[in-house]
Design an enzyme around this catalytic site. Structure first.
Site, PDB file in Angstrom:
ATOM      1  N   THR A  15       0.759  -1.427  -0.005  1.00 42.40           N
ATOM      2  CA  THR A  15       0.125   0.035   0.013  1.00 42.40           C
ATOM      3  C   THR A  15       0.883   0.894   0.011  1.00 42.40           C
ATOM      4  O   THR A  15       1.974   1.068   0.405  1.00 42.40           O
ATOM      5  CB  THR A  15      -0.979  -0.167   1.162  1.00 42.40           C
ATOM      6  OG1 THR A  15      -0.017  -0.074   2.552  1.00 42.40           O
ATOM      7  CG2 THR A  15      -1.985  -1.065   1.190  1.00 42.40           C
ATOM      8  N   ASP A  16       0.179   2.466  -0.483  1.00 51.63           N
ATOM      9  CA  ASP A  16       0.892   3.822  -0.304  1.00 51.63           C
ATOM     10  C   ASP A  16       0.380   4.434   0.956  1.00 51.63           C
ATOM     11  O   ASP A  16      -0.273   3.707   1.988  1.00 51.63           O
ATOM     12  CB  ASP A  16       0.472   4.336  -1.402  1.00 51.63           C
ATOM     13  CG  ASP A  16      -1.031   4.748  -1.550  1.00 51.63           C
ATOM     14  OD1 ASP A  16      -1.678   4.682  -0.408  1.00 51.63           O
ATOM     15  OD2 ASP A  16      -1.528   4.921  -2.812  1.00 51.63           O
ATOM     16  N   GLN A  17       0.817   5.850   1.122  1.00 53.08           N
ATOM     17  CA  GLN A  17       0.556   6.403   2.379  1.00 53.08           C
ATOM     18  C   GLN A  17      -1.062   6.370   2.770  1.00 53.08           C
ATOM     19  O   GLN A  17      -1.371   6.405   3.711  1.00 53.08           O
ATOM     20  CB  GLN A  17       1.141   7.896   2.230  1.00 53.08           C
ATOM     21  CG  GLN A  17       2.678   7.908   2.464  1.00 53.08           C
ATOM     22  CD  GLN A  17       3.094   9.317   2.476  1.00 53.08           C
ATOM     23  OE1 GLN A  17       2.769  10.087   1.467  1.00 53.08           O
ATOM     24  NE2 GLN A  17       3.415   9.777   3.592  1.00 53.08           N
TER      25      GLN A  17
END
Length: 138
Positions: A15-17
């Protein structure tokens, strides 16, 4: 038409931020779907490769409908809609519970490394395993 489903839980590292699956990781989900679909037919990528048959990706397409999120269980529905010849096209629908969140497609080509890396027809055992799923099309 051949259809297989498998599940994968979204890991934090994917996942990203924002907690959304990073767009490039969907290709990994496609590969999981392909490998498990073949496994369900009694086929193995490893065994094909040991015989010199490779399947490089020629084309990939993705359509992001809704984000996949960290720790969610994603269902990967992999389908082959037409009997392969020298090329094989996979279709992917990814679901979060019953919600369609992603659509994708890859086209791969069969290549025989023992014949100088030339394209070749679908391996016989794969054709035999898939044939019952396409018997109404013949």
């Amino acid at each position: 038409m051949f259809v297989h489903e498998t599940e994968v839980r979204v890991r934090y590292a994917e996942t990203d931020q924002m907690g959304y699956v990073y767009y490039g990781n969907y290709l990994t989900y496609y590969e999981i779907g392909r490998v498990e679909a073949f496994r369900s037919l009694g086929l193995s990528y490893r065994e094909l490769e040991e015989r010199g048959i490779m399947m490089p990706v020629l084309e990939a397409r993705s359509r992001y409908l809704k984000p996949a999120r960290y720790d969610r269980l994603i269902r990967i529905r992999t389908s082959i809609k037409e009997m392969p010849g020298v090329r094989i096209r996979f279709h992917y629908d990814l679901y979060d519970e019953e919600t369609l969140i992603h659509e994708g497609e890859t086209e791969l080509v069969f290549v025989n490394n023992n014949a100088g890396g030339r394209p070749c027809r679908i391996p016989e055992e794969m054709e035999t395993a898939l044939a019952p799923h396409f018997s109404d099309e013949r």
